[in-house]
Design a protein around this motif. Structure first.
Motif, mmCIF file in Angstrom:
data_model
loop_
_atom_site.group_PDB
_atom_site.id
_atom_site.type_symbol
_atom_site.label_atom_id
_atom_site.label_comp_id
_atom_site.label_asym_id
_atom_site.label_seq_id
_atom_site.Cartn_x
_atom_site.Cartn_y
_atom_site.Cartn_z
ATOM 1 N N ILE A 51 49.994 27.280 39.453
ATOM 2 C CA ILE A 51 49.129 28.009 40.342
ATOM 3 C C ILE A 51 48.780 29.369 39.847
ATOM 4 N N PRO A 52 49.704 30.357 39.753
ATOM 5 C CA PRO A 52 49.584 31.612 39.307
ATOM 6 C C PRO A 52 48.719 31.723 37.708
ATOM 7 N N MET A 53 49.126 30.736 37.008
ATOM 8 C CA MET A 53 48.468 30.728 35.619
ATOM 9 C C MET A 53 47.139 30.456 35.607
ATOM 10 N N VAL A 54 46.844 29.438 36.550
ATOM 11 C CA VAL A 54 45.502 28.701 36.432
ATOM 12 C C VAL A 54 44.501 29.812 37.228
ATOM 13 N N THR A 55 45.311 30.771 38.293
ATOM 14 C CA THR A 55 44.437 31.617 38.843
ATOM 15 C C THR A 55 44.121 32.850 38.024
ATOM 16 N N MET A 56 44.972 33.074 37.021
ATOM 17 C CA MET A 56 44.748 34.297 36.081
ATOM 18 C C MET A 56 43.595 33.662 35.228
ATOM 19 N N ALA A 57 43.649 32.505 34.868
ATOM 20 C CA ALA A 57 42.587 32.000 33.732
ATOM 21 C C ALA A 57 41.267 31.966 34.525
ATOM 22 N N PHE A 58 41.210 31.581 35.777
ATOM 23 C CA PHE A 58 39.636 31.252 36.452
ATOM 24 C C PHE A 58 39.293 32.892 36.648
ATOM 25 N N THR A 59 40.299 33.758 37.188
ATOM 26 C CA THR A 59 39.852 35.149 37.550
ATOM 27 C C THR A 59 39.554 36.306 36.133
#
Length: 626
Positions: free
Chosen positions: A190-198
């Motif tokens: 969840i945190p890692m995908v959020t970083m990628a999308f943002t």
């Protein structure tokens, strides 16, 4: 495995065994090739660094394994006294599966996830976002997912596999069925995908976050407490934000408490905090290093043996020592460790056991077998051994086994040197020669009329020859020098001690110094019985080889999870057993130097305490007749 395994229990690459790493090959080759060939924006450093990142995770985990086993063996801060067993080691040997799985997903994400390509080395906003999301949604969702896993439906099919380990090691943290790891990765992603999308991701943020997860997982599953209480005194709210090994240990012993991931706050909120959490934490911190009753001293054998110690690679330590091809790939590390122990080595604790009321420990002298054959190394070796004996004396050790360290008369007069230098010793020094002789005598079949003795003559060899002659068995030697030494050592009639002209005997008692040519000249079906502590190299498929003098241990001997050098599982060398029996019987004399205990008395006492022979005379007789 879980009590009732569910779907997706096994890893997809389980059938590949040790070759499972080939599943990474397409991405590793592609990543390396792309980095080497491409230039500018097409050259993706973050994609290339996934493999080194995986290697770092393996090294990080291995460091925790070694630290945990070392600290647990010493006893300081230990939480649970129950020992490990081979079943747990076997169950946890594939701890690297989750690193392979994560690596594949990182490779796929780096290629196909928007915002995951050409990551910068560092971005502070992504780093802060990662840990805020972890502290919020990830910890909250994990708590409730973990509670769901303890529902009988999921527990019996999946989570019971993890809870098979009551006494945890760092790698216990990642021992789950494949399906559970899928769920865990979704949570931690969840945190890692959020970083990628943002668009706030960076190599540093991903590295630190995954390393943080590995660190907390490994730390929380150690069986010793290492978080000092002054940390919580300085900042009391920290107890809601960081767990301790004793906190999670209660989850493995009580099962229905302390569900939180790394932050205990949700156990406080939802009333699942174990009432004994604080008291166990305090009592574990107060535990001092354990003082053993019986101490076994050993040393390293080959340079690669460093990996096969209990504090080395757990899966290798759980098997008899053999030459493993992939260890040759680690020659830089092997060379470095060899030089380090050669130049600046100190005795260290290897493992602990408990038998009846006795506490047992093994210490390793950082010297290799090769060094024992170098005369200029003798003084340095003797200093290390004597220092270990004196340290054991200070700790109140009752009996000390010299194990591999009493190999020769030239080095230390079979251990008598240390007693001569320190006549005030209260600790009893035992070389175990009497039991080694007894084990060999009781493995020779009834009806044997002749044996051949070959190899460097030692205290055990002389005693064996004398005992066999007393039993009316002819003892033959191939070399006149050996014949003269034996005749000089005891009064044997000419008919019982002979200088053989051929290698016709079918039972050979062999020690160090047995040559390749002598082995090849032995008759077909010869039984080689070592009287040395290091076995001969097996050159003949048409002959039988006994292991070095050893016996099976009683099931009540706890915390045996590694093999003693080349011996099978739950088998212990006679030299080591002798010290345990010495302590159990309360014998008040040394057995070292040129003195030897009563062979029959030691043998009967050993059997009485539950140790069993490996090879019966009937089995040996069958082999002899084949």
């Amino acid at each position: 495995m879980a009590s009732t395994p569910g779907i997706l229990t096994d890893w997809p690459w389980t059938p590949l065994g040790s070759f499972k790493y080939v599943v990474l090959a397409p991405w590793v080759v592609h990543g390396t090739y792309s980095f080497m060939v491409n230039q500018g924006h097409d050259r993706d450093l973050s994609y290339f660094l996934i493999l080194p990142f995986m290697l770092w995770r393996m090294l990080h985990n291995q460091l925790w394994i070694s630290l945990s086993r070392y600290r647990t063996a010493k006893g300081k801060g230990r939480i649970v006294d129950k020992g490990l067993e081979f079943e747990q080691v076997d169950r946890e040997r594939n701890w690297d599966d989750q690193i392979i799985f994560n690596g594949i997903l990182f490779f796929l994400g780096s290629r196909h996830l928007p915002g995951a390509q050409n990551l910068p080395l560092w971005r502070g906003d992504g780093f802060v976002m990662t840990f805020l999301i972890h502290a919020g949604p990830v910890e909250f969702l994990y708590y409730w997912f973990h509670r769901a896993l303890h529902h009988h439906f999921l527990y019996s099919r999946y989570h019971s596999h993890h809870h098979s380990s009551i006494v945890t090691e760092p790698i216990t943290s990642v021992i789950h069925p494949f399906a559970e790891h899928i769920a865990y990765f979704i949570l931690f992603a969840i945190p890692m995908v959020t970083m990628a999308f943002t668009g706030t991701g960076s190599v540093g943020s991903y590295l630190i976050y995954v390393t943080y997860i590995d660190l907390m997982n490994n730390m929380g599953h150690c069986n010793f407490e290492l978080i000092p209480n002054w940390i919580f005194s300085i900042f009391p709210p920290l107890k809601y934000l960081m767990y301790t090994p004793s906190f999670h240990s209660l989850h493995h012993t009580q099962f229905r408490t302390n569900y939180s991931l790394f932050m205990p706050i949700y156990d406080y909120i939802y009333g699942t905090m174990d009432k004994s959490t604080d008291s166990l934490y305090e009592s574990s911190l107060k535990r001092e290093e354990e003082s053993p009753d019986v101490l076994h001293l050993t040393h390293l054998t080959t340079p690669e043996s460093i990996y096969q110690l209990p504090v080395g690679f757990a899966s290798l330590a759980s098997k008899p020592h053999t030459s493993t091809w992939y260890l040759w790939l680690m020659w830089p590390v092997t060379l470095w460790s060899t030089l380090l122990t050669w130049i600046y080595g100190r005795t260290f604790v290897l493992e602990r056991q408990r038998f009846e009321k006795l506490k047992l420990q093994t210490w390793a002298i950082p010297k290799y077998s090769l060094q024992y054959f170098l005369e200029w190394q003798n003084e340095a070796i003797n200093v290390l051994i004597e220092e270990a004996i004196l340290e054991a004396e200070e700790k109140g050790v009752k009996v000390l086994s010299l194990g591999l360290l009493n190999q020769s008369e030239e080095l230390n007069r079979y251990g008598g040197l240390y007693v001569h230098r320190n006549p005030q010793l209260k600790i009893k020094v035992v070389d175990g020669s009497s039991l080694a002789v007894a084990v060999i005598l009781n493995s020779i079949p009834k009806g044997t009329i002749q044996v051949l003795v070959r190899g460097n003559l030692t205290k055990v060899a002389y005693a064996l020859a004398f005992s066999l002659c007393q039993r009316g068995i002819q003892v033959a030697t191939l070399h006149q020098s050996d014949y003269l030494k034996l005749t000089k050592s005891f009064n044997a009639t000419e008919s019982k001690l002979v200088l053989a002209k051929s290698c016709a005997a079918k039972i050979w008692l062999v020690g160090d110094g047995l040559s390749k040519e002598e082995q090849l000249n032995a008759p077909k079906g010869t039984i080689f019985v070592p009287f040395s502590q290091i076995p001969p190299k097996k050159l003949r498929a048409d002959c039988n080889y006994h292991c070095t003098p050893a016996m099976k241990t009683p099931t009540s001997l706890e915390n045996i999870y590694s093999c003693e050098n080349w011996l099978p599982r739950r088998v212990m060398s006679a030299w080591r057993i002798a010290a345990i029996v010495h302590a159990l019987e309360g014998w008040n004399e040394h057995e070292c130097g040129y003195t030897m205990s009563d062979i029959n008395k030691v043998w009967q006492a050993t059997l009485r305490h539950g140790f069993q022979p490996l090879t019966t005379t009937a089995t040996t007789q069958t082999k002899l007749n084949q």
